[in-house]
Design a protein around this motif. Structure first.
Motif, short mmCIF file in Angstrom:
data_model
loop_
_atom_site.label_atom_id
_atom_site.label_comp_id
_atom_site.label_asym_id
_atom_site.label_seq_id
_atom_site.Cartn_x
_atom_site.Cartn_y
_atom_site.Cartn_z
N LEU A 1 -3.75 1.31 7.58
CA LEU A 1 -3.59 0.41 6.44
C LEU A 1 -2.11 0.08 6.22
N LEU A 2 -1.25 1.05 6.37
CA LEU A 2 0.18 0.80 6.20
C LEU A 2 0.70 -0.20 7.24
N LEU B 1 4.55 1.40 1.80
CA LEU B 1 5.39 2.27 1.00
C LEU B 1 4.85 3.70 1.06
N THR B 2 5.71 4.67 0.81
CA THR B 2 5.24 6.05 0.79
C THR B 2 6.04 6.90 -0.19
N VAL B 3 5.57 8.12 -0.36
CA VAL B 3 6.17 9.06 -1.31
C VAL B 3 7.09 10.03 -0.57
N ALA B 4 7.95 10.68 -1.33
CA ALA B 4 8.98 11.55 -0.75
C ALA B 4 8.42 12.67 0.10
N LEU C 1 8.56 0.82 4.67
CA LEU C 1 9.79 0.12 4.32
C LEU C 1 10.54 0.80 3.19
N TYR C 2 9.83 1.67 2.45
CA TYR C 2 10.46 2.36 1.32
C TYR C 2 9.81 3.72 1.15
N VAL C 3 10.65 4.73 0.87
CA VAL C 3 10.20 6.08 0.57
C VAL C 3 10.74 6.42 -0.81
N THR C 4 9.84 6.81 -1.71
CA THR C 4 10.28 7.14 -3.07
C THR C 4 11.20 8.35 -3.05
N HIS D 1 0.86 -1.19 0.00
CA HIS D 1 0.00 0.00 0.00
C HIS D 1 0.88 1.23 0.00
N VAL D 2 0.47 2.22 -0.79
CA VAL D 2 1.19 3.49 -0.85
C VAL D 2 0.27 4.57 -0.29
#
Length: 176
Positions: free
Chosen positions: A122-123, A130-133, A144-147, A112-113
């Motif tokens: 939800l995350l 996942l998420t955005v910068a 676990l990851y950031v764009t 999920h983003v």
């Protein structure tokens, strides 16, 4: 939550069966645009759309899960061929859990983003948050990851490319 290094992230993404996407702030820049008649408009990035098509072609289901009720979001989903568009959802966790049951997928196989505090539940529920910068700090900490790219500027494409690459690499390893 500590960020994953690229090999660990690709291993996690290789098993993903569903990519769930928030809309405002993830697929858009988070800005709200109003026409003269009061109509709410959204700006979507064409690269994100291509990434969504590619991830679906790789066998990953895609869902839009948003609290927003703006018709433009439904039109975007339809144009991209995204069959699972949940608009006006007050309980994102229940909506996604129901979809996973329908698809026969465990939540551990969901990425999920999200970008804001209404996505935290939800995350914390899915296997690959996942998420955005430009996400809220508390959201960044839960992922676990950031764009490297901000929401609305190709961040979804960045994630889709990672998923497609992870699936491709897994296929190559399995063939050997």
């Amino acid at each position: 939550m500590p960020l994953l290094d690229r090999p660990a992230l690709l291993d996690r993404l290789a098993g993903i069966g569903l990519l769930s996407l928030d809309v405002d702030g993830v697929q858009t820049d988070g800005g709200l645009y109003y026409g003269e008649d009061g109509t709410e408009l959204r700006r979507f990035h064409v690269h994100d759309g291509q990434g969504i098509k590619q991830v679906m072609a790789a066998g990953v289901a895609v869902a839009f899960v948003t609290a927003s009720t703006t018709p433009a979001i439904g039109h975007r989903a339809a144009r991209l061929g995204v069959p699972h568009a949940f608009l006006g959802v007050p309980d994102k966790e229940a909506a996604l859990a129901g979809l996973c049951e329908t698809l026969g997928l465990g939540l551990d196989r969901v990425a999920h983003v999200g970008d804001d505090v209404n996505d935290l539940g939800l995350l914390r529920l899915v296997g690959c948050p996942l998420t955005v910068a430009n996400a809220r700090p508390e959201v960044r900490e839960a992922c676990l990851y950031v764009t490297t790219t901000p929401g609305g500027a190709g961040a979804v494409r960045e994630i889709c490319d990672l998923i497609v690459n992870a699936k491709t690499e897994t296929t190559r390893r399995d063939v050997r």
